[in-house]
Write a protein that holds these residues in place. Sequence first.
Motif, PDB file in Angstrom:
ATOM      1  N   VAL A  39       0.841  -1.201   0.000  1.00  0.00           N
ATOM      2  CA  VAL A  39       0.000   0.000   0.000  1.00  0.00           C
ATOM      3  C   VAL A  39       0.876   1.250   0.000  1.00  0.00           C
ATOM      4  O   VAL A  39       0.623   2.199  -0.756  1.00  0.00           O
ATOM      5  CB  VAL A  39      -0.960   0.004   1.210  1.00  0.00           C
ATOM      6  CG1 VAL A  39      -1.633   1.355   1.380  1.00  0.00           C
ATOM      7  CG2 VAL A  39      -1.995  -1.095   1.071  1.00  0.00           C
ATOM      8  N   GLU A  40       1.918   1.252   0.821  1.00  0.00           N
ATOM      9  CA  GLU A  40       2.828   2.398   0.867  1.00  0.00           C
ATOM     10  C   GLU A  40       3.526   2.605  -0.469  1.00  0.00           C
ATOM     11  O   GLU A  40       3.657   3.731  -0.948  1.00  0.00           O
ATOM     12  CB  GLU A  40       3.865   2.215   1.982  1.00  0.00           C
ATOM     13  CG  GLU A  40       3.282   2.344   3.367  1.00  0.00           C
ATOM     14  CD  GLU A  40       4.286   2.008   4.464  1.00  0.00           C
ATOM     15  OE1 GLU A  40       5.401   1.541   4.161  1.00  0.00           O
ATOM     16  OE2 GLU A  40       3.933   2.219   5.640  1.00  0.00           O
ATOM     17  N   ARG A  82       2.463   1.728  -3.433  1.00  0.00           N
ATOM     18  CA  ARG A  82       1.462   2.224  -4.383  1.00  0.00           C
ATOM     19  C   ARG A  82       1.215   3.720  -4.156  1.00  0.00           C
ATOM     20  O   ARG A  82       1.145   4.508  -5.094  1.00  0.00           O
ATOM     21  CB  ARG A  82       0.171   1.421  -4.232  1.00  0.00           C
ATOM     22  CG  ARG A  82      -0.812   1.593  -5.324  1.00  0.00           C
ATOM     23  CD  ARG A  82      -1.971   0.602  -5.303  1.00  0.00           C
ATOM     24  NE  ARG A  82      -2.350   0.019  -4.023  1.00  0.00           N
ATOM     25  CZ  ARG A  82      -1.981  -1.191  -3.611  1.00  0.00           C
ATOM     26  NH1 ARG A  82      -1.228  -1.962  -4.351  1.00  0.00           N
ATOM     27  NH2 ARG A  82      -2.373  -1.659  -2.444  1.00  0.00           N
ATOM     28  N   GLU A  83       1.099   4.128  -2.886  1.00  0.00           N
ATOM     29  CA  GLU A  83       0.869   5.538  -2.567  1.00  0.00           C
ATOM     30  C   GLU A  83       2.041   6.415  -2.998  1.00  0.00           C
ATOM     31  O   GLU A  83       1.843   7.528  -3.485  1.00  0.00           O
ATOM     32  CB  GLU A  83       0.602   5.705  -1.072  1.00  0.00           C
ATOM     33  CG  GLU A  83      -0.741   5.161  -0.643  1.00  0.00           C
ATOM     34  CD  GLU A  83      -0.943   5.185   0.864  1.00  0.00           C
ATOM     35  OE1 GLU A  83       0.025   5.494   1.608  1.00  0.00           O
ATOM     36  OE2 GLU A  83      -2.068   4.893   1.304  1.00  0.00           O
ATOM     37  N   VAL A  84       3.253   5.920  -2.842  1.00  0.00           N
ATOM     38  CA  VAL A  84       4.439   6.672  -3.264  1.00  0.00           C
ATOM     39  C   VAL A  84       4.426   6.864  -4.774  1.00  0.00           C
ATOM     40  O   VAL A  84       4.634   7.972  -5.274  1.00  0.00           O
ATOM     41  CB  VAL A  84       5.740   5.962  -2.808  1.00  0.00           C
ATOM     42  CG1 VAL A  84       6.957   6.551  -3.501  1.00  0.00           C
ATOM     43  CG2 VAL A  84       5.895   6.055  -1.301  1.00  0.00           C
ATOM     44  N   GLN A 124       1.846   6.782  -6.778  1.00  0.00           N
ATOM     45  CA  GLN A 124       0.745   7.672  -7.130  1.00  0.00           C
ATOM     46  C   GLN A 124       1.087   9.125  -6.821  1.00  0.00           C
ATOM     47  O   GLN A 124       0.763  10.019  -7.603  1.00  0.00           O
ATOM     48  CB  GLN A 124      -0.533   7.251  -6.399  1.00  0.00           C
ATOM     49  CG  GLN A 124      -1.088   5.933  -6.903  1.00  0.00           C
ATOM     50  CD  GLN A 124      -2.158   5.344  -5.994  1.00  0.00           C
ATOM     51  OE1 GLN A 124      -2.281   5.707  -4.831  1.00  0.00           O
ATOM     52  NE2 GLN A 124      -2.921   4.399  -6.536  1.00  0.00           N
ATOM     53  N   SER A 125       1.772   9.374  -5.707  1.00  0.00           N
ATOM     54  CA  SER A 125       2.116  10.755  -5.366  1.00  0.00           C
ATOM     55  C   SER A 125       3.199  11.316  -6.287  1.00  0.00           C
ATOM     56  O   SER A 125       3.169  12.489  -6.638  1.00  0.00           O
ATOM     57  CB  SER A 125       2.552  10.865  -3.898  1.00  0.00           C
ATOM     58  OG  SER A 125       3.812  10.263  -3.703  1.00  0.00           O
ATOM     59  N   GLU A 152       1.324  11.696  -9.909  1.00  0.00           N
ATOM     60  CA  GLU A 152      -0.005  12.298  -9.962  1.00  0.00           C
ATOM     61  C   GLU A 152      -0.057  13.381 -11.046  1.00  0.00           C
ATOM     62  O   GLU A 152       0.780  14.278 -11.097  1.00  0.00           O
ATOM     63  CB  GLU A 152      -0.352  12.914  -8.603  1.00  0.00           C
ATOM     64  CG  GLU A 152      -1.728  13.519  -8.545  1.00  0.00           C
ATOM     65  CD  GLU A 152      -2.052  14.077  -7.171  1.00  0.00           C
ATOM     66  OE1 GLU A 152      -3.172  14.554  -7.015  1.00  0.00           O
ATOM     67  OE2 GLU A 152      -1.189  14.038  -6.282  1.00  0.00           O
ATOM     68  N   GLU A 208      -1.818   3.269 -13.846  1.00  0.00           N
ATOM     69  CA  GLU A 208      -1.952   2.148 -12.917  1.00  0.00           C
ATOM     70  C   GLU A 208      -2.947   1.168 -13.521  1.00  0.00           C
ATOM     71  O   GLU A 208      -4.129   1.477 -13.643  1.00  0.00           O
ATOM     72  CB  GLU A 208      -2.435   2.642 -11.553  1.00  0.00           C
ATOM     73  CG  GLU A 208      -2.569   1.546 -10.528  1.00  0.00           C
ATOM     74  CD  GLU A 208      -2.948   2.049  -9.147  1.00  0.00           C
ATOM     75  OE1 GLU A 208      -3.361   1.214  -8.330  1.00  0.00           O
ATOM     76  OE2 GLU A 208      -2.834   3.257  -8.881  1.00  0.00           O
TER      77      GLU A 208
END
Length: 103
Positions: free
Chosen positions: A39-40, A42-44, A46-47, A50, A57
């Motif tokens: 999850v981390e 994926r968030e990195v 995406q950030s 962005e 994705e």
Amino acid sequence: MNLALLVSVIALEQSCLSAAEHPRRDAAQALTSIEVEEVEEREVLQSIYEGDENFKELNPTTFQYRVGDIGHFKSFLLEIAWGDNYPTELPNINFDTFYINHM
């Protein structure tokens, strides 16, 4: 190659190597820890990407990045996918993804 993409790939590899050096004590704890790391990660990604139209994705574990300009013969897709054992195993990095760049 896009500098941010290169930094992401290097960070991804270092994360895998670091995880492989520290074996998990408990299987249930490892599953939770691996899920959190995914999850981390994926968030990195995406950030970082962005709003970047080159980043896509495909699903929670597969990402594509178009390198080069649309329509240019030197452009290509980089695909990164991680499996069930990520981050203890390296992700699959694919440069052979089909891409029509002259449409």
